[in-house]
Motif scaffolding. Structure first.
Motif, short mmCIF file in Angstrom:
data_model
loop_
_atom_site.label_atom_id
_atom_site.label_comp_id
_atom_site.label_asym_id
_atom_site.label_seq_id
_atom_site.Cartn_x
_atom_site.Cartn_y
_atom_site.Cartn_z
N THR A 280 5.39 -14.87 2.75
CA THR A 280 6.73 -14.65 3.12
C THR A 280 8.11 -14.63 1.49
N ARG B 214 18.34 -14.62 3.06
CA ARG B 214 16.93 -13.95 4.10
C ARG B 214 15.56 -14.23 3.16
N LEU C 159 12.24 -12.85 4.11
CA LEU C 159 11.84 -11.59 4.14
C LEU C 159 10.39 -12.19 4.62
N PRO C 160 9.83 -11.09 5.78
CA PRO C 160 8.68 -11.58 6.60
C PRO C 160 7.45 -10.69 6.17
N ALA C 161 7.67 -10.44 4.45
CA ALA C 161 6.04 -10.14 3.61
C ALA C 161 6.55 -10.50 2.59
N GLU D 7 5.29 -4.09 2.82
CA GLU D 7 6.00 -3.98 3.33
C GLU D 7 7.24 -4.40 2.50
N ILE D 8 7.12 -4.91 1.60
CA ILE D 8 8.47 -5.18 0.52
C ILE D 8 9.44 -4.68 0.42
N LYS E 272 10.18 -1.77 2.16
CA LYS E 272 10.94 -1.89 3.76
C LYS E 272 11.87 -3.06 3.77
N GLU E 273 11.08 -4.17 4.12
CA GLU E 273 12.92 -4.77 3.99
C GLU E 273 13.10 -5.45 3.52
N ARG F 244 15.09 -2.88 1.94
CA ARG F 244 15.68 -1.96 2.16
C ARG F 244 16.63 -2.19 2.93
N ARG F 245 16.08 -2.79 3.91
CA ARG F 245 16.97 -3.01 5.37
C ARG F 245 17.46 -4.63 5.17
N SER F 246 17.48 -4.78 3.78
CA SER F 246 18.59 -6.57 4.24
C SER F 246 19.98 -5.11 2.92
#
Length: 322
Positions: free
Chosen positions: A213, A228, A230-232, A239-240, A242-243, A245-247
């Motif tokens: 994480t 947050r 991040l689950p990566a 995956e970093i 993508k996570e 960008r989402r945040s």
């Protein structure tokens, strides 16, 4: 006649503490940073790392194995440590409240925490930090008049923290069995803010990459505004992006603010590749953070030690205790 507080009175007779140890126990590695204050300036004097025992901080892990590793990595001449509770064990939320007195806010915080944690309040350690003013949140232990709002200010952002009391006892018990005392339990987000964020202008994201994480902390003019887990992590760096960008999209949508800079730390084996990837995909300037702290002797800063250095700085006067 000059009035002297009891705290300042005793400081005249008690030796000022000059040695501090930060311990970051991750699921992959245990990182230790030792710091000494020399002529009022903090200097990192030692950095050490050991593999964590398998399954550390899971529901059933080998506590004795962790005790043995800590005995190996900690300096027996510095018997007090500052450590942090993993985010997996902590409820951490930023909530917007109306401005109110400390007594009213403390009651509101306890009610709000129960929305996220089914555990009774009596079995939790609950704290809060006001994010829209300098200084340390007093955790609801004082009462007073409502804070005066500026023009157009009717709400305040408050960081809520809740940890099971059993977890706090577990941390203290483990270090006690090693012969050490936990001087303070902190959060990774505060440690990162202490070394990278206190004087950072504009809108900046700090990302500390762990094994599985990563911690994402967003600052606006040096104040924490969003965080947050991040689950990566380093085991899946693809995956970093993508996570992140989402945040970033979530924060931009809700706060109408765009991030201008990303500061990286943690387990980064190929920082150049990651920076190039984030620059290309997110179009945001990205760099590996370097703390504004002196490193003595042969010690060289490694991004993996960011949290442990930030923890060691917690009790240093003027370093931003949160």
């Amino acid at each position: 006649m000059e009035r002297v507080s009891m705290k300042n009175f005793f400081r005249r007779f008690l030796p000022e503490k000059k040695h501090f140890t930060g311990v970051d126990i991750g699921i992959d590695q245990i990182k230790v940073a030792e710091l000494e204050v020399v002529d009022g300036t903090p200097e990192v004097t030692a950095l050490r790392m050991r593999p964590s025992p398998p399954g550390v901080w899971s529901d059933s892990f080998d506590e004795e194995g962790l005790v043995q590793v800590l005995k190996e990595v900690l300096n027996p001449d510095c018997r007090e440590v500052i450590t942090c509770i993993g985010s997996e064990k902590t409820v951490c939320r930023i909530v917007r409240f109306p401005r109110m007195s400390e007594k009213e806010l403390w009651s509101a915080v306890k009610l709000e925490v129960q929305k996220y944690v089914p555990t009774p309040a009596g079995q939790l350690v609950i704290r809060y930090v006001r994010l829209d003013r300098a200084g340390e949140g007093d955790g609801g232990k004082r009462t007073g008049k409502p804070a005066e709002a500026g023009v157009g200010q009717r709400l305040q952002d408050v960081l809520l923290l809740a940890v099971p009391l059993a977890t706090v006892y577990q941390y203290h018990g483990i270090f006690s069995r090693t012969g050490f005392t936990v001087a303070a339990l902190d959060l990774q987000a505060f440690a990162l803010w202490r070394i990278f964020g206190r004087n950072t202008p504009g809108n900046t994201a700090m990302v500390d990459i762990g094994a599985k994480t990563s911690h994402f902390v967003l600052l606006r003019d040096g104040q924490i505004r969003f965080l947050r887990l991040l689950p990566a992590g380093s085991e899946n760096l693809a995956e970093i992006t993508k996570e992140l960008r989402r945040s970033l999209d979530y924060y931009s949508t809700h706060e109408k603010i765009s991030v201008e800079k990303i500061i990286l730390s943690g387990g980064i084996s190929n920082p150049g590749d990651l920076i190039e990837n984030l620059n290309g995909n997110l179009r945001i300037d990205t760099e590996v953070g370097v703390p504004d702290v002196d490193f003595t002797g042969d010690e060289l800063y490694d991004p993996a030690y960011a949290v442990s250095v930030g923890l060691a700085l917690r009790e240093v006067a003027g370093s931003g205790r949160v």
